[in-house]
Scaffold this active site. Structure first.
Site, mmCIF file in Angstrom:
data_model
loop_
_atom_site.group_PDB
_atom_site.id
_atom_site.type_symbol
_atom_site.label_atom_id
_atom_site.label_comp_id
_atom_site.label_asym_id
_atom_site.label_seq_id
_atom_site.Cartn_x
_atom_site.Cartn_y
_atom_site.Cartn_z
ATOM 1 C CE LYS A 133 15.987 25.831 41.425
ATOM 2 N NZ LYS A 133 14.540 25.781 41.656
HETATM 3 P P1 NAD Z 1 11.837 25.733 30.997
HETATM 4 O O1 NAD Z 1 13.255 25.610 30.625
HETATM 5 O O2 NAD Z 1 10.924 24.598 30.729
HETATM 6 O O3 NAD Z 1 11.207 27.052 30.310
HETATM 7 C C1 NAD Z 1 11.800 28.298 30.432
HETATM 8 C C2 NAD Z 1 11.072 29.261 29.509
HETATM 9 O O4 NAD Z 1 11.579 30.581 29.717
HETATM 10 C C3 NAD Z 1 11.291 28.946 28.024
HETATM 11 O O5 NAD Z 1 10.076 29.128 27.333
HETATM 12 C C4 NAD Z 1 12.303 30.003 27.587
HETATM 13 O O6 NAD Z 1 12.237 30.308 26.207
HETATM 14 C C5 NAD Z 1 11.850 31.171 28.454
HETATM 15 N N1 NAD Z 1 12.864 32.231 28.567
HETATM 16 C C6 NAD Z 1 14.185 32.099 28.819
HETATM 17 N N2 NAD Z 1 14.784 33.295 28.791
HETATM 18 C C7 NAD Z 1 13.815 34.203 28.536
HETATM 19 C C8 NAD Z 1 13.801 35.606 28.378
HETATM 20 N N3 NAD Z 1 14.920 36.315 28.499
HETATM 21 N N4 NAD Z 1 12.616 36.216 28.128
HETATM 22 C C9 NAD Z 1 11.476 35.503 28.002
HETATM 23 N N5 NAD Z 1 11.434 34.172 28.133
HETATM 24 C C10 NAD Z 1 12.591 33.533 28.391
HETATM 25 O O7 NAD Z 1 11.838 26.112 32.552
HETATM 26 P P2 NAD Z 1 10.672 25.913 33.611
HETATM 27 O O8 NAD Z 1 10.918 24.651 34.338
HETATM 28 O O9 NAD Z 1 9.356 26.165 32.989
HETATM 29 O O10 NAD Z 1 11.004 27.100 34.638
HETATM 30 C C11 NAD Z 1 10.536 28.441 34.451
HETATM 31 C C12 NAD Z 1 10.582 29.166 35.768
HETATM 32 O O11 NAD Z 1 9.782 28.476 36.730
HETATM 33 C C13 NAD Z 1 11.967 29.294 36.415
HETATM 34 O O12 NAD Z 1 12.027 30.496 37.127
HETATM 35 C C14 NAD Z 1 12.000 28.128 37.376
HETATM 36 O O13 NAD Z 1 12.923 28.301 38.428
HETATM 37 C C15 NAD Z 1 10.570 28.181 37.884
HETATM 38 N N6 NAD Z 1 10.071 26.944 38.499
HETATM 39 C C16 NAD Z 1 10.094 25.763 37.817
HETATM 40 C C17 NAD Z 1 9.601 24.614 38.436
HETATM 41 C C18 NAD Z 1 9.509 23.306 37.707
HETATM 42 O O14 NAD Z 1 8.894 22.377 38.268
HETATM 43 N N7 NAD Z 1 10.036 23.151 36.518
HETATM 44 C C19 NAD Z 1 9.114 24.681 39.756
HETATM 45 C C20 NAD Z 1 9.097 25.909 40.418
HETATM 46 C C21 NAD Z 1 9.580 27.038 39.762
#
Ligand code: NAD
Length: 447
Positions: A133
């Site tokens: 990561k």
């Molecule tokens: P993203 O940047 O698209 O979205 C993140 C979201 O979290 C946004 O809506 C943001 O406003 C919100 N957020 C940030 N801080 C916050 C807070 N303090 N309280 C409430 N909401 C808050 O990111 P993503 O890709 O959707 O990733 C979200 C999670 O999923 C992360 O933990 C990431 O590691 C995990 N994840 C993502 C993927 C992927 O394919 N993108 C795969 C596996 C896991």
């Protein structure tokens, strides 16, 4: 790079912008260690399954930790120095694989934890990848598009050969997207000899489809979460039609999960993101809300709902909670607030070990992150394969293959939980650790 750089204290990026704002100079509250959570989860499973003590030492440590400080020219000609990370936890099963996060809270502790979870995810789903990561410690919303492009490209240049299509393959995570992946790809291949360039498209996944991405990668993590919820519902003879759910984080994972749950007839009643939280007893239209978020940058100000505070959001009575934002959201303080039957972890690490215990004692089911959100890395693997073979698969084929892989992983975890009489997170770790133990036992340790 094959040697490990030990980093204890990483200096924060001090930008000229930050220096002008006095509130930013105030000491931040100490952030709970996410890697401590990983260690506790790992030790619990390793004890229960009696993991070989030598293999335990290997898996309890990250392989490589790369920290880069690099300069970038801003639009007004100033130079800012940024700090970026890439942690490679383990590559016994295949090339290192994992996302890149752009966020002010990114630090070595968080990236270590996220890298380690990637190793377990690949092992549970039986895909030939290791875990890694990375990220940059900054808030991308404070920079212009052209600055963001230069920051991304300069970070890629600074990483140099520590990433590569057969060695370490980044992907999107918080605040990174297909556009950022396209810039990484373009920078990486521009630095290769001309004859290699077309062979290296698989240096990143989560690319735009036109740049070699896979159909279905964009929604893959959210789709995987929904496949997990459907399987859980089948096991519990629970009807998802009319069931209520709440979602924290309305970015890639949260908004896709929300839209796909709606197609099953479930009702979204509350959403929280970085800009605030909203509630509607009649139900929110996830597609319409996603359009609002794209336009306004967050859920705040969405007129067809009532604004609520964080505690009210967490206390919302619903059938299912999908955390899809950041780590440490379900804790000793907030776990008692939850009024749901199931937590399906779209985010990585949303529940800390105290939160886990409370959910268990309250009889709330949990599908753990390393299983529940593995749809992203599974379809990243499909994208990597398509690039290597110069193929492009139909969406139906991607979805069908994702379904097959993630459902078999679900069943492995469910059956392990039953056989070991343990919780699902520990069971998911046991599935991963058993596989890695076999890999090490078969291959041995060099020399
Ligand atoms: P993203 O940047 O698209 O979205 C993140 C979201 O979290 C946004 O809506 C943001 O406003 C919100 N957020 C940030 N801080 C916050 C807070 N303090 N309280 C409430 N909401 C808050 O990111 P993503 O890709 O959707 O990733 C979200 C999670 O999923 C992360 O933990 C990431 O590691 C995990 N994840 C993502 C993927 C992927 O394919 N993108 C795969 C596996 C896991």
């Amino acid at each position: 790079m094959s040697s490990k750089t030990v980093v204890e204290k990483v200096p924060k990026v001090i930008s000229e912008r930050a220096e002008q704002v006095s509130v930013e100079q105030m000491p931040k509250p100490v952030k709970a260690s996410v890697y401590d959570n990983v260690t506790k989860q790992f030790n619990k499973a390793a004890d229960l399954m009696k993991l070989d003590r030598n293999i335990r030492k290997i898996l309890a440590t990250t392989m490589n930790e790369i920290v880069v400080h690099f300069p970038v020219k801003m639009d007004d000609g100033r130079i800012e120095i940024f700090t970026g990370y890439r942690v490679q936890h383990n590559n016994a099963q295949g090339p290192f694989k994992g996302g890149l996060r752009f966020h002010p809270d990114v630090d070595i502790d968080e990236v270590r934890a996220l890298a380690t979870w990637m190793t377990w995810k690949a092992a549970i789903t039986q895909i030939p990848f290791g875990g890694a990561k990375g990220g940059i410690q900054f808030d991308p919303s404070e920079y212009s598009r052209t600055e963001l492009e230069r920051i991304t490209r300069r970070f890629t240049f600074a990483l140099g050969d520590t990433i590569g299509p057969e060695y370490d393959i980044p992907a999107p995570d918080v605040n990174t997207n297909p556009q950022i992946m396209a810039w990484i790809l373009d920078t990486y291949i521009s630095l290769r000899p001309p004859t290699r360039r077309q062979n290296d498209l698989h240096v990143v996944t989560g690319k735009p489809v036109e740049a070699g991405g896979s159909l279905g990668r964009d929604k893959a993590t959210g789709q995987g979460v929904v496949y997990m919820i459907e399987e859980w519902a089948k096991d519990h003879k629970f009807d998802l039609k009319g069931a209520t759910y709440i979602v924290q984080g309305f970015g890639n994972v949260g908004s896709w999960a929300a839209r796909l749950m709606q197609l099953l007839g479930s009702k979204l009643i509350a959403v929280e993101d970085a800009t605030g939280a909203i509630y509607s007893v009649r139900g929110l239209d996830a597609k319409h809300l996603a359009a609002h978020v794209r336009q306004k940058g967050g859920v705040a100000g969405y007129k067809i709902a009532e604004p609520i505070d964080h505690e009210t959001f967490m206390r919302t009575k619903a059938d299912i909670f999908i955390p899809a934002a950041l780590e440490n959201q379900i804790t000793v303080e907030t776990a008692p607030w939850l009024m749901v039957k199931l937590v399906a972890e779209g985010a990585n690490g949303p529940t800390d070990p105290d939160g886990d215990e409370i959910l268990q004692s309250r009889g709330i089911d949990l599908i753990p992150d390393i299983l529940c959100n593995s749809g992203g890395v599974i379809v990243s693997y499909f994208e990597w394969l398509q690039n290597k073979r110069s193929e492009s698969w139909e969406l139906e084929e991607v979805d069908q293959k994702l379904h097959k892989k993630i459902i078999s992983a679900y069943r492995r975890v469910r059956d392990t939980a039953r056989d070991h009489q343990t919780d699902w997170r520990t069971a998911a770790y046991i599935v991963a650790l058993c596989r890695l133990e076999r890999v090490y036992k078969e291959r041995g340790i060099f020399p």
